[in-house]
Scaffold this motif. Sequence first.
Motif, short mmCIF file in Angstrom:
data_model
loop_
_atom_site.label_atom_id
_atom_site.label_comp_id
_atom_site.label_asym_id
_atom_site.label_seq_id
_atom_site.Cartn_x
_atom_site.Cartn_y
_atom_site.Cartn_z
N UNK A 112 0.85 -1.20 0.00
CA UNK A 112 0.00 0.00 0.00
C UNK A 112 0.88 1.25 0.00
N UNK A 113 0.56 2.17 -0.89
CA UNK A 113 1.34 3.41 -0.95
C UNK A 113 0.48 4.62 -1.24
N UNK A 114 -0.83 4.44 -1.36
CA UNK A 114 -1.73 5.52 -1.75
C UNK A 114 -2.48 6.07 -0.54
N UNK A 115 -2.72 7.37 -0.50
CA UNK A 115 -3.48 7.94 0.62
C UNK A 115 -4.88 7.32 0.74
N UNK A 116 -5.21 6.86 1.94
CA UNK A 116 -6.52 6.27 2.20
C UNK A 116 -6.69 4.85 1.74
N UNK A 117 -5.65 4.25 1.18
CA UNK A 117 -5.77 2.91 0.60
C UNK A 117 -6.04 1.84 1.65
N UNK A 118 -5.37 1.90 2.76
CA UNK A 118 -5.57 0.87 3.79
C UNK A 118 -7.03 0.82 4.24
N UNK A 119 -7.62 1.99 4.47
CA UNK A 119 -9.00 2.04 4.96
C UNK A 119 -9.99 1.64 3.87
N UNK A 120 -9.72 2.02 2.62
CA UNK A 120 -10.66 1.76 1.53
C UNK A 120 -10.62 0.32 1.02
N UNK A 121 -9.44 -0.25 0.94
CA UNK A 121 -9.28 -1.56 0.30
C UNK A 121 -9.11 -2.69 1.31
N UNK A 122 -8.57 -2.39 2.48
CA UNK A 122 -8.30 -3.44 3.47
C UNK A 122 -8.94 -3.10 4.83
N UNK A 123 -10.21 -2.78 4.87
CA UNK A 123 -10.84 -2.40 6.14
C UNK A 123 -10.87 -3.54 7.14
N UNK A 124 -10.74 -4.77 6.66
CA UNK A 124 -10.77 -5.94 7.53
C UNK A 124 -9.39 -6.28 8.09
N UNK A 125 -8.37 -5.56 7.66
CA UNK A 125 -7.00 -5.86 8.08
C UNK A 125 -6.50 -4.67 8.89
N UNK A 126 -6.64 -4.74 10.18
CA UNK A 126 -6.37 -3.58 11.04
C UNK A 126 -5.07 -3.70 11.82
N UNK A 127 -4.46 -4.88 11.86
CA UNK A 127 -3.20 -5.06 12.57
C UNK A 127 -2.24 -5.86 11.71
N UNK A 153 9.54 0.01 -6.32
CA UNK A 153 8.93 -0.23 -5.02
C UNK A 153 9.87 0.19 -3.89
N UNK A 154 11.17 0.09 -4.12
CA UNK A 154 12.13 0.43 -3.07
C UNK A 154 12.39 1.94 -3.00
N UNK A 155 11.90 2.70 -3.97
CA UNK A 155 12.16 4.14 -3.98
C UNK A 155 11.15 4.87 -3.09
N UNK A 156 11.62 5.64 -2.13
CA UNK A 156 10.70 6.34 -1.22
C UNK A 156 9.90 7.44 -1.90
N UNK A 157 10.37 7.92 -3.07
CA UNK A 157 9.65 8.99 -3.76
C UNK A 157 8.80 8.47 -4.92
N UNK A 158 8.43 7.19 -4.86
CA UNK A 158 7.51 6.59 -5.83
C UNK A 158 6.37 5.94 -5.06
N UNK A 159 5.15 6.36 -5.37
CA UNK A 159 3.95 5.74 -4.78
C UNK A 159 3.40 4.73 -5.78
N UNK A 160 3.62 3.46 -5.49
CA UNK A 160 3.26 2.38 -6.40
C UNK A 160 2.67 1.26 -5.56
N UNK A 161 1.41 0.94 -5.79
CA UNK A 161 0.73 -0.07 -4.98
C UNK A 161 0.60 -1.39 -5.72
N UNK A 162 0.64 -2.47 -4.96
CA UNK A 162 0.41 -3.82 -5.48
C UNK A 162 -0.80 -4.38 -4.75
N UNK A 163 -1.86 -4.68 -5.50
CA UNK A 163 -3.11 -5.14 -4.89
C UNK A 163 -3.43 -6.55 -5.37
N UNK A 164 -3.86 -7.45 -4.48
CA UNK A 164 -4.24 -8.79 -4.92
C UNK A 164 -5.53 -8.75 -5.74
#
Length: 204
Positions: A112-127, A153-164
């Motif tokens: 996850x690298x996008x703003x709000x992605x954890x809450x929007x795509x993985x609401x069931x994964x909280x820990x 993916x290793x670059x801190x100035x690149x927002x790139x997400x991998x989603x199943x």
Amino acid sequence: MTKAFISYHHRNDQDYRSHVSWLANVHGAFDDCSVELDDIDDDLAPQTIRRIIRDDYLRDTQVTILLCGTETRFRKHIDWELKSSMIDGTVNKRSGILVIDLPTTSCNSWQTSLPGEKEAIYPDFTTGWFTVETKADFQTRYPDLPERIIDNLVKPDVALSVVPWSRIENQPANLKFLVDATARVAHSNQYDMSLPMRMRDHNP
């Protein structure tokens, strides 16, 4: 609506591509501007094919969606599409890149690298969230991803997400969120483009 280009292995992963296009064209997840089968003559010179992909298909798109299967990393056209998406040129501007990991890879991880992605795509994964930092760790975690993606993916100035795949299959709202969010960060990505372009399809 965000314009996106789907990059994928045409022979292996057409069914997945068709489903993503259905989410776009029927359910409005994004505006699909992809290459169709037989749109480009594979007998053309490589530089001609690269120019057609870059100038005719990627020109007006904001996001490149990579469908990653087991042989994706070996395909030269996919590598050309990815690198062309990273270039901030005069004809086609730099795009955001979203990776969808297909079921064939048997990978259960996500990045996850996008703003709000954890809450929007993985609401069931909280820990249990943790950070992957080294190239070697990413290669172990995602053995089927193209090296060009791993490099970024290793670059801190690149927002790139991998989603199943399981998080977007039959879920147009999820896909729309991811594509739109990827488009919003595209302009700030400083991609690593140092890897030479692949000149042939090769499965070692």
